[in-house]
Design a protein around this motif. Structure first.
Motif, mmCIF file in Angstrom:
data_model
loop_
_atom_site.group_PDB
_atom_site.id
_atom_site.type_symbol
_atom_site.label_atom_id
_atom_site.label_comp_id
_atom_site.label_asym_id
_atom_site.label_seq_id
_atom_site.Cartn_x
_atom_site.Cartn_y
_atom_site.Cartn_z
ATOM 1 N N TYR A 80 32.826 29.088 -23.887
ATOM 2 C CA TYR A 80 32.844 27.710 -24.393
ATOM 3 C C TYR A 80 31.903 27.632 -25.595
ATOM 4 O O TYR A 80 30.941 28.375 -25.697
ATOM 5 C CB TYR A 80 32.415 26.716 -23.311
ATOM 6 C CG TYR A 80 31.046 26.988 -22.711
ATOM 7 C CD1 TYR A 80 29.905 26.337 -23.181
ATOM 8 C CD2 TYR A 80 30.891 27.897 -21.669
ATOM 9 C CE1 TYR A 80 28.652 26.582 -22.630
ATOM 10 C CE2 TYR A 80 29.648 28.144 -21.115
ATOM 11 C CZ TYR A 80 28.540 27.487 -21.596
ATOM 12 O OH TYR A 80 27.295 27.733 -21.051
ATOM 13 N N ARG A 81 32.198 26.723 -26.504
ATOM 14 C CA ARG A 81 31.422 26.615 -27.736
ATOM 15 C C ARG A 81 31.287 25.162 -28.177
ATOM 16 O O ARG A 81 32.147 24.329 -27.906
ATOM 17 C CB ARG A 81 32.101 27.408 -28.874
ATOM 18 C CG ARG A 81 31.875 28.908 -28.794
ATOM 19 C CD ARG A 81 30.462 29.265 -29.240
ATOM 20 N NE ARG A 81 30.188 30.690 -29.070
ATOM 21 C CZ ARG A 81 29.571 31.205 -28.031
ATOM 22 N NH1 ARG A 81 29.197 30.431 -27.038
ATOM 23 N NH2 ARG A 81 29.339 32.499 -27.961
ATOM 24 N N ARG B 157 36.787 26.590 -16.967
ATOM 25 C CA ARG B 157 36.729 26.057 -18.332
ATOM 26 C C ARG B 157 35.878 24.794 -18.383
ATOM 27 O O ARG B 157 36.170 23.795 -17.712
ATOM 28 C CB ARG B 157 38.128 25.773 -18.860
ATOM 29 C CG ARG B 157 39.008 27.014 -18.958
ATOM 30 C CD ARG B 157 40.286 26.713 -19.675
ATOM 31 N NE ARG B 157 40.041 26.372 -21.081
ATOM 32 C CZ ARG B 157 40.980 25.868 -21.885
ATOM 33 N NH1 ARG B 157 42.200 25.656 -21.422
ATOM 34 N NH2 ARG B 157 40.689 25.584 -23.138
ATOM 35 N N ASP C 179 34.323 22.591 -27.945
ATOM 36 C CA ASP C 179 35.282 22.617 -29.051
ATOM 37 C C ASP C 179 36.745 22.519 -28.617
ATOM 38 O O ASP C 179 37.538 21.819 -29.262
ATOM 39 C CB ASP C 179 35.090 23.901 -29.873
ATOM 40 C CG ASP C 179 33.773 23.905 -30.631
ATOM 41 O OD1 ASP C 179 33.081 22.860 -30.631
ATOM 42 O OD2 ASP C 179 33.432 24.951 -31.212
ATOM 43 N N ASP C 180 37.120 23.195 -27.551
ATOM 44 C CA ASP C 180 38.523 23.207 -27.135
ATOM 45 C C ASP C 180 39.030 21.825 -26.731
ATOM 46 O O ASP C 180 40.247 21.607 -26.645
ATOM 47 C CB ASP C 180 38.728 24.170 -25.960
ATOM 48 C CG ASP C 180 38.643 25.632 -26.385
ATOM 49 O OD1 ASP C 180 38.663 25.893 -27.611
ATOM 50 O OD2 ASP C 180 38.549 26.502 -25.503
ATOM 51 N N PHE C 181 38.092 20.889 -26.472
ATOM 52 C CA PHE C 181 38.486 19.563 -25.993
ATOM 53 C C PHE C 181 38.035 18.446 -26.917
ATOM 54 O O PHE C 181 38.202 17.263 -26.593
ATOM 55 C CB PHE C 181 37.937 19.350 -24.575
ATOM 56 C CG PHE C 181 38.445 20.360 -23.581
ATOM 57 C CD1 PHE C 181 39.616 20.143 -22.885
ATOM 58 C CD2 PHE C 181 37.750 21.558 -23.378
ATOM 59 C CE1 PHE C 181 40.101 21.089 -21.995
ATOM 60 C CE2 PHE C 181 38.232 22.511 -22.489
ATOM 61 C CZ PHE C 181 39.406 22.276 -21.794
ATOM 62 N N LYS D 79 39.276 17.328 -29.583
ATOM 63 C CA LYS D 79 40.355 16.495 -30.136
ATOM 64 C C LYS D 79 40.669 15.285 -29.265
ATOM 65 O O LYS D 79 41.312 14.329 -29.731
ATOM 66 C CB LYS D 79 41.619 17.326 -30.328
ATOM 67 C CG LYS D 79 42.274 17.803 -29.046
ATOM 68 C CD LYS D 79 43.560 18.571 -29.352
ATOM 69 C CE LYS D 79 44.258 19.021 -28.086
ATOM 70 N NZ LYS D 79 45.516 19.756 -28.372
#
Length: 208
Positions: free
Chosen positions: A26-27, A64, A114-116, A118
């Motif tokens: 995760y980032r 995640r 970052d992956d979420f 949006k």
């Protein structure tokens, strides 16, 4: 990944240090200091009793991480505030119960990974943190939530939209009272903000 997404519906809530769960990568690339904290420092902060970190994990894949925050016991100290702000805070407290400082929780870290990013989860996250603070109030008092918000107009507006107010009317006033260092451009890196939990509690009671 689905178009509609919320922390409440699509995530489970755990401690960051809960060893039952494996963490996939995760980032938080836009905020390097926050990224470092949630990779290297959060467990040590908890060991040293300095702050507890909590995570929202994807319900369908708990490895995640979606978002995380860290809270710590703190206090809203009136001695360093200008008279107008001090009087406004005390006005909300019955005179016989007025103090020089009031119990508070500090939101020390806040991240949507970052992956979420949006899904624009920040507003929901702050609301859930407020509800969590009310649960904590069942065992220890927490009249205020306080945060050192990054001194950027969009960040300040985000917190104001979620019921937080600046503790000082100007950066100069805050710097004079708190003796903080300024950047090379003569600006504070963060601004102190607060949210009155009693106001939030009354709002949700009215909604019910």
């Amino acid at each position: 990944m689905m178009d509609s997404f919320s922390l409440k519906q699509n995530c489970i809530f755990t401690r960051m240090t809960d060893t039952r769960f494996f963490c996939a990568e995760y980032r938080c690339a836009k905020e390097p200091q926050i990224d470092i904290f949630f990779h290297e420092d959060y467990a040590d902060y908890e060991q040293q009793l300095l702050g507890n970190s909590y995570a929202y994990r994807l319900k369908d894949d708990p490895s995640r991480l979606v978002a995380a925050f860290t809270i710590a016991n703190s206090a809203l100290v009136l001695d360093f505030l200008q008279s107008s702000r001090k009087n406004k805070i005390n006005k909300a407290i019955p005179r016989i119960k007025q103090r020089r400082q009031y119990p508070a929780l500090l939101i020390a870290q806040l991240a949507v990974f970052d992956d979420f990013a949006k899904y624009k989860l920040g507003d929901e996250m702050l609301t859930l943190i407020k509800h969590f603070a009310l649960l904590i109030n069942e065992t220890t008092a927490c009249r205020y939530l306080i945060v050192e918000a990054v001194n950027h107009s969009k960040v300040i507006a985000f917190y104001e939209r979620n019921g937080f107010n600046l503790l000082y009317t100007s950066e100069q006033e805050e710097q004079d009272k708190m003796k903080r260092k300024l950047t090379d451009e003569g600006k504070l890196t963060t601004r102190l903000m607060m949210c009155d939990m009693l106001v939030f509690k009354k709002q949700i009671n009215q909604d019910d």
